[in-house]
Design a protein around this motif. Structure first.
Motif, PDB file in Angstrom:
ATOM      1  N   GLU A 270       0.843  -1.203   0.000  1.00 39.36           N
ATOM      2  CA  GLU A 270       0.000   0.000   0.000  1.00 39.36           C
ATOM      3  C   GLU A 270       0.880   1.256   0.000  1.00 39.36           C
ATOM      4  O   GLU A 270       1.934   1.278   0.626  1.00 39.36           O
ATOM      5  CB  GLU A 270      -0.861  -0.056   1.262  1.00 39.36           C
ATOM      6  N   SER A 272       0.740   5.050   1.218  1.00 35.75           N
ATOM      7  CA  SER A 272      -0.128   5.832   2.107  1.00 35.75           C
ATOM      8  C   SER A 272      -0.192   7.301   1.669  1.00 35.75           C
ATOM      9  O   SER A 272       0.652   7.775   0.914  1.00 35.75           O
ATOM     10  CB  SER A 272       0.391   5.746   3.533  1.00 35.75           C
ATOM     11  N   TRP A 273      -1.185   8.019   2.164  1.00 35.55           N
ATOM     12  CA  TRP A 273      -1.285   9.467   1.914  1.00 35.55           C
ATOM     13  C   TRP A 273      -0.037  10.171   2.416  1.00 35.55           C
ATOM     14  O   TRP A 273       0.496  11.055   1.765  1.00 35.55           O
ATOM     15  CB  TRP A 273      -2.520  10.046   2.614  1.00 35.55           C
ATOM     16  N   ARG A 274       0.437   9.749   3.587  1.00 34.18           N
ATOM     17  CA  ARG A 274       1.622  10.355   4.184  1.00 34.18           C
ATOM     18  C   ARG A 274       2.820  10.240   3.230  1.00 34.18           C
ATOM     19  O   ARG A 274       3.532  11.206   2.983  1.00 34.18           O
ATOM     20  CB  ARG A 274       1.893   9.633   5.513  1.00 34.18           C
ATOM     21  N   GLN A 275       3.007   9.032   2.651  1.00 33.77           N
ATOM     22  CA  GLN A 275       4.123   8.820   1.705  1.00 33.77           C
ATOM     23  C   GLN A 275       3.955   9.699   0.469  1.00 33.77           C
ATOM     24  O   GLN A 275       4.917  10.313   0.003  1.00 33.77           O
ATOM     25  CB  GLN A 275       4.196   7.335   1.295  1.00 33.77           C
TER      26      GLN A 275
END
Ligand code: PRP
Ligand code: ZN
Length: 297
Positions: A270, A272-275
């Motif tokens: 996955e 992520s939004w953070r990444q």
């Protein structure tokens, strides 16, 4: 026995493995027409049919040559190998399939202060897995009574017919509901694809080969994401450093913008939004995360 020209896969008729197993086979391009009695599902495109049976019967059906492959919990396969299957043809675990994860564990009454197997000496342990339990007891040098039950193992301690149990644990809900707690793990289990050690040499062998390749493609990409983004050449190194693990990204030129590149990367899990936000800060834009459906290397 008359040779069959269609491949036959045995799987659980109704239970925790049924839905994910069918879903996995669908992803491998296999679709089935439901027969009226739902015991036999006829394959529509490829010459592969399904036999829906009790999970404990699956290894035996393969050993007898009634089915070519089976999807079954490792717990059921290992138990068969240690007991009934000792005499017949050897079965292999061809692939682990990543669903139906659970443990075969010793569980004891909540008030029992378990620290080591030796404490089970002389006790009665209820289980549906006498083969696996027996082997574990021998390995640990424990002499205990094995009470073999076909089901409802978890109520044996309350009924006074056993002091502890050895059963499958997934969420742990069944143990809590029966005032038991997990004490020791005998086997980590999940759904596996099993078949005879020696594959058939006719067309069914070719079909199994093809199926294994498709399975690998599906299993490999199931968690993968394809990340697409645009970046300037100057920010490229910084962007690449932030990419989640996977093979080397592919770089493509952007028409009319010589200082811009289009980057394509296969990510192992996955994203992520953070990444994404971090990668954007490093200079990327126009970012897309796409699920991967199939892969043929
Ligand atoms: C297994 C096992 C437990 C339960 C544990 O039974 O025998 O009863 O699952 O799961 P939990 O930790 O999530 O509560 P299952 O439902 O597979 O049926 P079976 O034993 O009759 O095959
Ligand atoms: Zn069962």
């Amino acid at each position: 026995m008359k040779p069959r020209d269609r491949l036959r896969i045995a799987m659980q008729k109704s239970g925790r493995l049924t839905e994910p197993a069918l879903d996995l086979l669908n992803r491998c391009g296999l679709t089935f027409r439901q027969s009226r009695d739902k015991l036999f599902l006829f394959g529509e495109g490829e010459p592969v049919d399904l036999l829906l049976v009790r999970d404990d019967d699956i290894p035996g059906l393969i050993a007898q040559g009634v089915c070519d492959l089976g999807i079954v919990g490792r717990n059921v396969l290992s138990e068969f190998q240690l007991t009934a299957g000792r005499e017949g043809p050897a079965l292999s675990e061809w692939r682990s399939l990543g669903f139906g994860r659970c443990r075969l564990s010793i569980a004891v009454p909540q008030e029992f202060d378990y620290r080591e197997p030796a404490q089970l000496q002389g006790m009665r342990i209820a289980t549906s897995y006498p083969g696996l339990l027996g082997e574990w007891l021998r390995t640990n040098g424990v002499d205990a009574g094995v009470v073999t039950l076909a089901g409802s193992v978890e109520i044996a301690p309350r009924l006074g017919t056993a002091d502890a149990i050895c059963d499958l644990v997934q969420s742990g809900g069944t143990l809590v509901a029966n005032q038991l707690r997990e004490a020791d793990v005998l086997l980590e289990s999940e759904a596996v694809l099993t078949g005879p050690e020696a594959l058939p040499t006719d067309e069914r062998g070719d079909m199994i080969d093809l199926l294994l390749k498709r399975l690998d493609g599906v299993i490999q990409v199931r968690e993968s994401r394809l990340l697409l983004l645009q970046t300037s050449r100057s920010a490229l190194d910084a962007v690449i450093r932030l990419l989640p693990g996977g093979p080397q990204p592919t770089l493509l030129p952007v028409a009319g913008q010589p200082d811009q590149l289009m980057l394509q990367a296969l990510c192992a899990g996955e994203v992520s939004w953070r990444q994404l936000e971090e990668i954007k800060k490093a200079g990327a834009r126009e970012m897309f995360v796409l699920p991967v459906e199939k892969m043929l290397a």
